[in-house]
Design a protein around this motif. Structure first.
Motif, PDB file in Angstrom:
ATOM      1  N   GLU A  44       0.845  -1.204   0.000  1.00 18.34           N
ATOM      2  CA  GLU A  44       0.000   0.000   0.000  1.00 18.34           C
ATOM      3  C   GLU A  44       0.876   1.249   0.000  1.00 18.34           C
ATOM      4  N   GLN A  45       1.995   1.165   0.726  1.00 20.62           N
ATOM      5  CA  GLN A  45       2.933   2.286   0.819  1.00 20.62           C
ATOM      6  C   GLN A  45       4.338   1.733   1.010  1.00 20.62           C
ATOM      7  N   VAL A  46       5.318   2.542   0.606  1.00 19.11           N
ATOM      8  CA  VAL A  46       6.728   2.259   0.919  1.00 19.11           C
ATOM      9  C   VAL A  46       7.271   3.485   1.636  1.00 19.11           C
ATOM     10  N   ILE A  47       7.863   3.275   2.806  1.00 21.97           N
ATOM     11  CA  ILE A  47       8.324   4.383   3.635  1.00 21.97           C
ATOM     12  C   ILE A  47       9.770   4.144   4.041  1.00 21.97           C
ATOM     13  N   VAL A  48      10.625   5.138   3.854  1.00 22.34           N
ATOM     14  CA  VAL A  48      11.980   5.093   4.407  1.00 22.34           C
ATOM     15  C   VAL A  48      11.907   5.594   5.840  1.00 22.34           C
ATOM     16  N   ALA A  49      12.516   4.852   6.769  1.00 20.75           N
ATOM     17  CA  ALA A  49      12.545   5.244   8.182  1.00 20.75           C
ATOM     18  C   ALA A  49      13.985   5.548   8.563  1.00 20.75           C
ATOM     19  N   THR A  50      14.259   6.793   8.887  1.00 22.92           N
ATOM     20  CA  THR A  50      15.635   7.197   9.159  1.00 22.92           C
ATOM     21  C   THR A  50      15.712   8.105  10.375  1.00 22.92           C
ATOM     22  N   ASP A  51      16.942   8.297  10.879  1.00 24.97           N
ATOM     23  CA  ASP A  51      17.148   9.235  11.977  1.00 24.97           C
ATOM     24  C   ASP A  51      18.133  10.328  11.566  1.00 24.97           C
ATOM     25  N   ASP A  52      18.384  10.431  10.261  1.00 27.35           N
ATOM     26  CA  ASP A  52      19.400  11.360   9.773  1.00 27.35           C
ATOM     27  C   ASP A  52      18.803  12.299   8.729  1.00 27.35           C
ATOM     28  N   ILE A  53      19.015  13.591   8.927  1.00 25.94           N
ATOM     29  CA  ILE A  53      18.411  14.588   8.050  1.00 25.94           C
ATOM     30  C   ILE A  53      18.954  14.497   6.632  1.00 25.94           C
ATOM     31  N   ARG A  54      20.202  14.018   6.472  1.00 26.07           N
ATOM     32  CA  ARG A  54      20.773  13.900   5.131  1.00 26.07           C
ATOM     33  C   ARG A  54      20.038  12.837   4.315  1.00 26.07           C
ATOM     34  N   ILE A  55      19.706  11.730   4.963  1.00 30.15           N
ATOM     35  CA  ILE A  55      18.948  10.678   4.286  1.00 30.15           C
ATOM     36  C   ILE A  55      17.507  11.149   4.049  1.00 30.15           C
ATOM     37  N   PHE A  56      16.931  11.809   5.050  1.00 27.84           N
ATOM     38  CA  PHE A  56      15.571  12.349   4.929  1.00 27.84           C
ATOM     39  C   PHE A  56      15.471  13.266   3.709  1.00 27.84           C
ATOM     40  N   ASP A  57      16.428  14.184   3.585  1.00 32.34           N
ATOM     41  CA  ASP A  57      16.404  15.134   2.468  1.00 32.34           C
ATOM     42  C   ASP A  57      16.617  14.443   1.127  1.00 32.34           C
ATOM     43  N   GLU A  58      17.478  13.431   1.103  1.00 30.59           N
ATOM     44  CA  GLU A  58      17.723  12.694  -0.135  1.00 30.59           C
ATOM     45  C   GLU A  58      16.452  11.997  -0.615  1.00 30.59           C
ATOM     46  N   VAL A  59      15.733  11.365   0.299  1.00 33.88           N
ATOM     47  CA  VAL A  59      14.498  10.673  -0.082  1.00 33.88           C
ATOM     48  C   VAL A  59      13.466  11.676  -0.600  1.00 33.88           C
ATOM     49  N   ARG A  60      13.348  12.796   0.091  1.00 34.61           N
ATOM     50  CA  ARG A  60      12.416  13.837  -0.368  1.00 34.61           C
ATOM     51  C   ARG A  60      12.806  14.344  -1.762  1.00 34.61           C
ATOM     52  N   SER A  61      14.112  14.424  -2.042  1.00 41.73           N
ATOM     53  CA  SER A  61      14.581  14.983  -3.309  1.00 41.73           C
ATOM     54  C   SER A  61      14.152  14.143  -4.510  1.00 41.73           C
ATOM     55  N   PHE A  62      14.006  12.815  -4.318  1.00 46.93           N
ATOM     56  CA  PHE A  62      13.562  11.999  -5.453  1.00 46.93           C
ATOM     57  C   PHE A  62      12.077  11.612  -5.345  1.00 46.93           C
ATOM     58  N   GLY A  63      11.360  12.271  -4.426  1.00 47.50           N
ATOM     59  CA  GLY A  63       9.910  12.102  -4.351  1.00 47.50           C
ATOM     60  C   GLY A  63       9.447  10.917  -3.534  1.00 47.50           C
ATOM     61  N   GLY A  64      10.333  10.355  -2.704  1.00 46.47           N
ATOM     62  CA  GLY A  64       9.965   9.216  -1.883  1.00 46.47           C
ATOM     63  C   GLY A  64       9.286   9.617  -0.583  1.00 46.47           C
ATOM     64  N   GLU A  65       8.601   8.676   0.029  1.00 51.54           N
ATOM     65  CA  GLU A  65       7.955   8.908   1.324  1.00 51.54           C
ATOM     66  C   GLU A  65       8.937   8.539   2.422  1.00 51.54           C
ATOM     67  N   VAL A  66       9.101   9.395   3.411  1.00 54.91           N
ATOM     68  CA  VAL A  66      10.102   9.181   4.458  1.00 54.91           C
ATOM     69  C   VAL A  66       9.561   9.651   5.796  1.00 54.91           C
ATOM     70  N   MET A  67       9.981   8.966   6.854  1.00 52.97           N
ATOM     71  CA  MET A  67       9.576   9.318   8.210  1.00 52.97           C
ATOM     72  C   MET A  67      10.820   9.432   9.079  1.00 52.97           C
ATOM     73  N   MET A  68      10.909  10.513   9.838  1.00 50.53           N
ATOM     74  CA  MET A  68      12.008  10.695  10.784  1.00 50.53           C
ATOM     75  C   MET A  68      11.684   9.890  12.037  1.00 50.53           C
ATOM     76  N   THR A  69      12.620   9.030  12.446  1.00 50.61           N
ATOM     77  CA  THR A  69      12.393   8.166  13.604  1.00 50.61           C
ATOM     78  C   THR A  69      13.421   8.455  14.688  1.00 50.61           C
TER      79      THR A  69
END
Length: 242
Positions: A44-69
């Motif tokens: 239904e969804q694919v979510i990247v779960a990270t604790d690092d803003i660099r990874i968070f920003d990278e996922v956002r840059s290619f249009g992926g769904e991401v959650m800060m954990t």
């Protein structure tokens, strides 16, 4: 049955810091993992779960769904657990952030395992085990029972065959672990509350905690090989596949 895919990704890997952001022929590793996971039409969804803003920003840059954990998580399962608490789902598939060649057919196999109501946790194994992999501490081996449930995982060559007959060793179906997991959401919420064990610390394998506390892990045999990136030396092989 609502299934979500979660890709736990952290920057501070002890064996390869920053590996989610390494360039693999024009795309970051985390983007390749995400795009591979999205090919599974059972999510239904694919979510990247990270604790690092660099990874968070990278996922956002290619249009992926991401959650800060949380920064306090010690394992990828803990990170998946936080996502499971915040998303409505029945099953969570944990797609390791160092699997840039993840194949949707592997993910389909894991999803299919949960059609069997007794399955709490599922993972994959492959019988194509080379002698090099058998003794490589970064390639995990599995021993199964007759129901294809895991008895043990190890970085060592198991079962030990120092005193075995040659024909028995040659006939034994050595099984190598492929680090993708599926959990029922309710089971996952229990797993993240378990206290670490000495056994898992010795092997540095979190799944031994689940076995220790009595959870069953169904192992699905796959024939699909997808090299992952544990250490910098693994990059060359993955690039050759790309």
């Amino acid at each position: 049955m609502k299934i979500i895919g979660v890709i736990p990704a952290r920057y501070e890997s002890s064996r390869f810091p920053g590996k989610p952001l390494i360039d693999l022929k024009g795309k970051s590793m985390i983007q390749r993992v995400y795009e591979g996971a999205k090919q599974c039409n059972q999510f239904e969804q694919v979510i990247v779960a990270t604790d690092d803003i660099r990874i968070f920003d990278e996922v956002r840059s290619f249009g992926g769904e991401v959650m800060m954990t949380s920064l306090s998580h010690q394992t990828g399962t803990d990170r998946c657990g936080e996502v499971a608490v915040n998303y409505d789902c029945d099953v969570v598939i944990n797609i390791q952030g160092d699997e840039p060649l993840v194949d949707y057919r592997q993910l389909d196999q894991l999803c299919q395992a949960f059609k069997e109501k007794s399955v709490e946790i599922a993972t994959l194994g492959i019988k194509n085990v080379s002698k090099e992999d058998l003794f490589n501490k970064n390639r995990i081996k599995i021993v199964l029972n007759e129901q294809d449930e895991a008895l043990y995982f190890s970085r060592s060559a198991v079962p030990n065959f120092d005193n075995a007959k040659r024909e028995d060793v040659e006939a034994y179906p050595f099984l190598r672990h492929i680090g993708l997991y599926g959990y029922r959401a309710e089971t996952l919420k229990k797993l993240i509350s378990l206290k670490p064990t000495t056994l898992e610390k010795i092997e540095s394998l979190e799944q031994l905690r689940w076995l220790y506390y009595g959870f069953k892990i169904k192992v699905i045999e796959t024939e699909i090989e997808t090299p992952n990136i544990d250490v910098p030396e693994d990059v060359k092989l993955v690039l050759s596949f790309l």
